[in-house]
Structures are given as structure tokens and as C-alpha cells.
Motif scaffolding. Structure first.
Motif, mmCIF file in Angstrom:
data_model
loop_
_atom_site.group_PDB
_atom_site.id
_atom_site.type_symbol
_atom_site.label_atom_id
_atom_site.label_comp_id
_atom_site.label_asym_id
_atom_site.label_seq_id
_atom_site.Cartn_x
_atom_site.Cartn_y
_atom_site.Cartn_z
ATOM 1 N N HIS A 240 0.825 -1.204 0.000
ATOM 2 C CA HIS A 240 0.000 0.000 0.000
ATOM 3 C C HIS A 240 0.865 1.263 0.000
ATOM 4 O O HIS A 240 2.041 1.231 0.382
ATOM 5 C CB HIS A 240 -0.972 0.016 1.194
ATOM 6 C CG HIS A 240 -0.320 0.267 2.516
ATOM 7 N ND1 HIS A 240 0.049 -0.743 3.371
ATOM 8 C CD2 HIS A 240 0.013 1.428 3.144
ATOM 9 C CE1 HIS A 240 0.584 -0.228 4.469
ATOM 10 N NE2 HIS A 240 0.580 1.089 4.363
ATOM 11 N N LYS B 279 -17.278 6.348 11.622
ATOM 12 C CA LYS B 279 -17.648 7.337 10.612
ATOM 13 C C LYS B 279 -19.004 7.958 10.939
ATOM 14 O O LYS B 279 -19.210 9.164 10.766
ATOM 15 C CB LYS B 279 -17.688 6.680 9.225
ATOM 16 C CG LYS B 279 -18.107 7.647 8.123
ATOM 17 C CD LYS B 279 -18.272 6.931 6.792
ATOM 18 C CE LYS B 279 -18.812 7.900 5.735
ATOM 19 N NZ LYS B 279 -19.071 7.223 4.440
ATOM 20 N N SER C 202 -6.756 15.378 12.693
ATOM 21 C CA SER C 202 -6.672 13.916 12.741
ATOM 22 C C SER C 202 -5.891 13.571 13.997
ATOM 23 O O SER C 202 -4.768 14.057 14.191
ATOM 24 C CB SER C 202 -5.966 13.377 11.500
ATOM 25 O OG SER C 202 -5.978 11.973 11.495
ATOM 26 N N GLU D 202 -9.982 5.307 14.880
ATOM 27 C CA GLU D 202 -10.250 5.140 13.452
ATOM 28 C C GLU D 202 -10.264 6.475 12.706
ATOM 29 O O GLU D 202 -10.953 7.408 13.107
ATOM 30 C CB GLU D 202 -11.614 4.452 13.263
ATOM 31 C CG GLU D 202 -12.012 4.273 11.799
ATOM 32 C CD GLU D 202 -13.413 3.696 11.638
ATOM 33 O OE1 GLU D 202 -13.934 3.764 10.514
ATOM 34 O OE2 GLU D 202 -13.979 3.204 12.626
ATOM 35 N N ASN D 203 -9.470 6.535 11.668
ATOM 36 C CA ASN D 203 -9.590 7.626 10.705
ATOM 37 C C ASN D 203 -9.117 7.104 9.360
ATOM 38 O O ASN D 203 -8.241 6.248 9.281
ATOM 39 C CB ASN D 203 -8.770 8.845 11.114
ATOM 40 C CG ASN D 203 -9.145 10.074 10.299
ATOM 41 O OD1 ASN D 203 -10.203 10.104 9.674
ATOM 42 N ND2 ASN D 203 -8.319 11.092 10.314
ATOM 43 N N ASN D 204 -9.730 7.590 8.305
ATOM 44 C CA ASN D 204 -9.336 7.185 6.963
ATOM 45 C C ASN D 204 -9.718 8.274 5.982
ATOM 46 O O ASN D 204 -10.334 9.279 6.352
ATOM 47 C CB ASN D 204 -9.987 5.838 6.586
ATOM 48 C CG ASN D 204 -11.501 5.870 6.741
ATOM 49 O OD1 ASN D 204 -12.166 6.821 6.311
ATOM 50 N ND2 ASN D 204 -12.061 4.836 7.357
ATOM 51 N N GLN D 205 -9.315 8.076 4.732
ATOM 52 C CA GLN D 205 -9.558 9.107 3.725
ATOM 53 C C GLN D 205 -11.046 9.350 3.527
ATOM 54 O O GLN D 205 -11.474 10.476 3.269
ATOM 55 C CB GLN D 205 -8.901 8.702 2.404
ATOM 56 C CG GLN D 205 -8.874 9.831 1.376
ATOM 57 C CD GLN D 205 -8.169 11.069 1.899
ATOM 58 O OE1 GLN D 205 -7.034 11.002 2.360
ATOM 59 N NE2 GLN D 205 -8.832 12.209 1.843
ATOM 60 N N GLU D 206 -11.850 8.312 3.643
ATOM 61 C CA GLU D 206 -13.298 8.470 3.470
ATOM 62 C C GLU D 206 -13.865 9.448 4.513
ATOM 63 O O GLU D 206 -14.691 10.308 4.184
ATOM 64 C CB GLU D 206 -13.984 7.108 3.599
ATOM 65 C CG GLU D 206 -15.493 7.156 3.364
ATOM 66 C CD GLU D 206 -16.154 5.809 3.543
ATOM 67 O OE1 GLU D 206 -17.358 5.702 3.229
ATOM 68 O OE2 GLU D 206 -15.491 4.867 4.016
ATOM 69 N N CYS E 155 -3.569 9.400 13.100
ATOM 70 C CA CYS E 155 -4.435 8.309 12.661
ATOM 71 C C CYS E 155 -4.625 8.375 11.144
ATOM 72 O O CYS E 155 -5.025 9.414 10.613
ATOM 73 C CB CYS E 155 -5.794 8.393 13.346
ATOM 74 S SG CYS E 155 -5.754 7.955 15.086
ATOM 75 N N GLY E 156 -4.313 7.285 10.459
ATOM 76 C CA GLY E 156 -4.481 7.234 9.017
ATOM 77 C C GLY E 156 -3.397 7.937 8.241
ATOM 78 O O GLY E 156 -3.471 8.040 7.012
ATOM 79 N N LEU F 293 -2.778 11.021 7.970
ATOM 80 C CA LEU F 293 -3.466 12.054 7.192
ATOM 81 C C LEU F 293 -3.017 13.444 7.601
ATOM 82 O O LEU F 293 -1.824 13.702 7.672
ATOM 83 C CB LEU F 293 -4.980 11.841 7.308
ATOM 84 C CG LEU F 293 -5.423 10.521 6.632
ATOM 85 C CD1 LEU F 293 -6.807 10.093 7.104
ATOM 86 C CD2 LEU F 293 -5.391 10.673 5.119
#
Length: 484
Positions: free
Chosen positions: A96, A331, A353, A375-379, A405-406, A408
Motif C-alpha cells: 500500500h 464514521k 486527525s 479510526e480515521n481514513n480518507q473516506e 491516525c491514518g 493524514l
């Protein structure tokens, strides 16, 4: 445990932070070969010679990468070569990529700004960032867009002859789980707040006299939580600043109201007597269960009430801070927060973030909260951007932190003419920031922005009070050495 072996000391920290970005949960040790022998099942070897040679053996298969390496080359070029090779090997190993590529520093927009100011078009700057740092198309576009907005906002700032002022109030109603700032619980220090102000005003007097020949562009009162001060203390501090500094000429004057449980109508009315142009009311989340977990000690209703009070008192530029990635939040939880914030309709929004920092209590209890999920992500970050757009805000500044997180970023969004100028100046490092208070860090920017030096104040409140003359002398020496 992952071991990183170097045949000589060169860019150790850059290698460490890049590996950590791919393996955030892993313990990582660095050492120089020849100094001591260490045995690791998983190892990254970095050898410098006529080329930089990197071998990665983490999951069984050994991978190797090379790049020409000349010690006479510019340091930045050498560092980029190392990170490019290491990044590509880690991408192959993990399968990734990272949204910000091999960038591990906190100021990606500073790179974009520098490229644009050097004469590159937006397209050329974007191509350079993707080729050099392997940034994703989305993050590259974000950095370029923000750099252009920053450039427009700062166009009337005199970097050479101007400065900004930071005033630190290191007290909070309680210490949040994630906090790594120089903050102290108010109850412990309540009987010494006036003594703290005595020392702080002395330091401000020195700054006002020492910088009287420069233009004051912005003032930022942060912390901690400035509104832990009582109304008479706020009046004392703000009145003194007004007496000593040309506050009516500044382009922005911010005070962090911050914690809703520290805000009262009397305090807001005290602030309103002075030419404050911008305040913050920071919920971090609008989910009560999360507030309880992170130690905010206030309710969601407190946030709504504090925001409404600020509007009633006439404040027309209110920022709100949110943190994404708090323990247990999904989310859907973040979406609920955004919906509630949208109803309040702030003028700017800063989305952080979560960064699990060494100095924060969250770091101490990380295993416990990992079970709940961080939890964190691009979405999720894309969703925050969409909500900001729905509120007629666009991004205006951005920065990153370690252990986010993530992997980001933190992004500031603002309506037209509501962007925080100080936030941009502190991140882009284009102007000297004189900082007063316990734990405050003065940043001297000189030689047309090519050099930056710092003077630190002690973090301990008692130490700051008792050693205030020393803090002043540190500044005097810094100004004489770097600004004269």
C-alpha cells in the motif's frame, strides 16, 4: 520489533519516521553497524557510499534498492534520494501507498508554496511533488490549492519588518486525554494565576519595547484555555496588551475561548470590550460518550450554549475545532458531529486527525483505547471536507503531526474573509513570532526567510514565574543575535 541499521549517521530520523508511517504499531530501534551487534528478525539496512543502498527484510523476502549518492550534493537532494528508495521498497513490502507519499514533515503546503513562489505554475508544482515525494493526486491538489489561498491571504503581510505576537495561558479546566500542550489544571494553580499574569505582563512589556520599530500583524492568545481566566483577569491582560501594543492596526486578533465549560457571558462581555476579531469555541466532538472518555468534563449542550452566547455577544468570526479518530468513534459518529456543527454555522472549522503523542495521557493508555478503536481514513476526511463545503468554507491551511491516525492531516476551513492569518504564518514560517508565557516558543525568521531560530520559555508555571527575568534575557539575546 524492527531494527534499522546504518553504516553511518545520516538522516536517521527521516528513515525512522517513514518506516513508522508504514508500521505505526511497531516498536522500531535504530543503530549504527560496527558500534554494537544486534539481532533482529526484521531489519532494514541503510548503507551510504557512492550510492545509497537499502535492503528490507521484514516478512521473509529480501528487497533491495539503490540510488547514486554524492556527499557533496545538497543535503535536501541527498535526503530525498534516501526517502525515495526507502518509500518504494516499503510500498513493495506492504502493498500500500501513503496519501502524502514519503513526506513525513509537518508542513507539506510550505513545499507547495515555495515551488509556486519560485515561479512554477500550479501544474509544474504538482508534477514536482508527485515525482519527488510520491504524494497522491488528491493530496497534491489539496496542497497546491491551499498554498494559493495562503499566498493571497498573506499578500499584504510584510515578512521582513513585521511580526506576530503569541500569548500563552497554560491553564485548563481539566487535562484532555490526548493533550500534549503545556497545560495545567486550573484548580491546582488558581491561587497563582495573578502571579502568573504579573510575570506575563513583564514579558509583554519587554516585547513591546524591543519590537516597537516593527509592524505588529496578528495577536493570538492561546493555551491551555485563555477563558479559564476570570473576567477581571481577562480585562487586566487585554487592557495591558491594548496599552502596550498597537492593537487597532493588527490584521487579526484571536483569543481561544476553547473549552465550552470555561465560557460565561461575563467573560465574553469582558473580551468584547477589546478589539478581538476572532475567537474559538472548540467541541472536538458532539458525541457525549466520547467527551466523557477523553476527559473534556463538559456536555454537548455546553458547546451549543457557549456558541450561542458568543453570537449574542456580537462575535462574527467564530472557529470550531474537531478531532477525528477519537477513541471508539466511527464514521457515523463523526457524521453526527458534523451535522450538529453545521446547525451552529461557525465561520471556520479546523479538523484535526488525532495524533497519539508521547506527552499525552492517551499514549500511556494506548493499548486500552486501541481495543475501542482509533479510526480515521480518507473516506472520513473526505466527508469532513464535503460538510465544510456545504457550510461555504474552503481549505486555507494544513499541517501534519507525528503518529496521526491514518497518516493524514489537520486542515483548516474558512468562509470568505474568515481565514485565520496567524495559523498560516505559524505554519509557513514566513514571519517572526514573539511568544510570551510558560512553554511559549519564540520563532525568529530572518535572512529573507532562509533561517529560523527559536527561544524557548520554561514550561513549568512556578519556574516561569520565578525565572521571568531569565526568560526576558533569553529573548533579549535572541533579538540582538538574529533580528538586529
Amino acid at each position: 520489533m524492527i531494527g534499522i541499521a546504518f553504516n553511518q549517521k545520516e538522516f536517521e530520523y527521516d528513515a525512522y519516521t517513514l518506516v513508522k508511517a508504514f508500521y505505526p504499531q511497531e516498536e522500531i530501534e535504530m543503530y549504527c553497524t560496527g558500534e554494537e551487534e544486534r539481532a533482529y528478525d526484521r531489519i532494514i539496512s541503510i548503507e551510504y557510499g557512492e550510492q545509497v543502498k537499502i535492503s528490507v527484510k521484514l516478512e521473509g523476502q529480501k528487497r533491495e534498492g539503490f540510488s547514486p549518492y554524492d556527499r557533496d550534493e545538497d543535503r535536501k537532494i541527498r535526503k530525498n534520494k534516501l526517502k525515495q528508495v526507502l518509500y518504494q521498497l516499503l510500498v513493495e513490502e506492504t502493498g500500500h501507498t501513503l496519501p502524502w507519499g514519503n513526506l513525513t514533515g509537518i508542513r507539506p503546503t510550505k513545499i507547495a508554496m515555495g515551488l509556486i513562489e519560485s515561479g512554477m505554475s500550479n501544474a509544474q508544482a504538482a508534477q514536482y511533488m508527485r515525482d519527488t515525494y510520491f504524494t497522491s493526486r488528491e493530496k497534491t491538489a489539496l496542497a497546491i490549492a491551499i498554498a494559493n489561498r495562503e499566498k493571497a491571504i498573506l499578500q499584504d503581510i510584510d515578512y521582513e519588518k513585521g511580526y506576530s505576537l503569541y500569548v500563552g495561558i497554560p491553564f485548563c479546566p481539566s487535562i484532555c486525554l490526548y493533550c500534549s500542550f503545556s497545560s495545567s489544571p486550573l484548580e491546582r494553580w488558581r491561587d497563582r494565576v495573578d502571579s502568573y499574569l504579573d510575570a506575563l505582563l513583564k514579558e509583554l512589556d519587554f516585547i513591546a519595547d524591543a519590537m516597537e520599530d516593527r509592524v505588529l500583524d496578528t495577536i493570538y492568545i492561546g493555551g491551555g484555555t485563555p477563558t479559564t481566566l476570570e473576567p477581571y483577569q481577562l480585562t487586566r491582560l487585554l487592557g495591558h496588551i491594548q496599552e502596550k501594543f498597537p492593537v487597532h492596526q493588527v490584521k487579526e486578533y484571536t483569543i481561544e475561548a476553547g473549552r465550552p465549560d470555561s465560557i460565561t457571558k461575563e467573560k465574553l462581555e469582558a473580551i468584547r470590550k477589546f478589539p478581538i476579531t476572532r475567537i474559538s469555541v472548540n467541541p472536538q466532538t458532539m458525541n457525549q460518550a466520547t467527551l466523557d472518555i477523553i476527559g473534556r468534563k463538559h456536555t454537548v449542550e455546553d458547546t451549543r450554549h457557549a456558541f450561542a452566547l458568543a453570537r449574542e455577544c456580537g462575535f462574527d468570526n467564530i472557529n470550531m475545532d474537531l478531532i477525528v479518530g477519537l477513541p471508539g468513534e466511527s464514521k457515523e459518529d463523526v457524521q453526527y458531529t458534523l451535522e450538529e456543527v453545521k446547525k451552529l454555522n461557525p465561520d471556520s472549522l479546523t479538523v484535526h486527525s488525532l495524533a497519539v503523542k508521547r506527552a499525552a495521557r492517551l499514549k500511556l493508555f494506548q493499548e486500552q483505547y486501541r481495543e475501542m478503536g482509533l479510526e480515521n481514513n480518507q473516506e472520513i476526511m473526505d466527508m469532513t471536507m464535503e460538510y465544510a463545503r456545504d457550510c461555504e468554507m474552503s481549505p486555507y491551511y494544513l499541517y501534519r503531526q507525528k503518529n496521526m491516525c491514518g497518516n493524514l492531516e489537520n486542515t483548516g476551513y474558512a468562509k470568505e474573509d474568515k481565514a485565520g492569518i496567524y495559523n498560516i504564518l505559524i505554519m509557513e514560517e514566513k514571519q517572526t513570532i514573539m511568544a510570551a508565557g510558560a512553554g511559549a516558543s519564540t520563532k525568529y525568521v530572518f535572512q529573507h526567510g532562509e533561517r529560523i531560530e527559536r527561544t524557548e520559555n520554561v514550561k513549568d508555571v512556578s519556574g516561569y514565574i520565578s525565572r521571568i527575568e531569565e526568560m526576558i534575557e533569553r529573548k533579549r539575546a535572541g533579538i540582538e543575535k538574529w533580528l538586529k
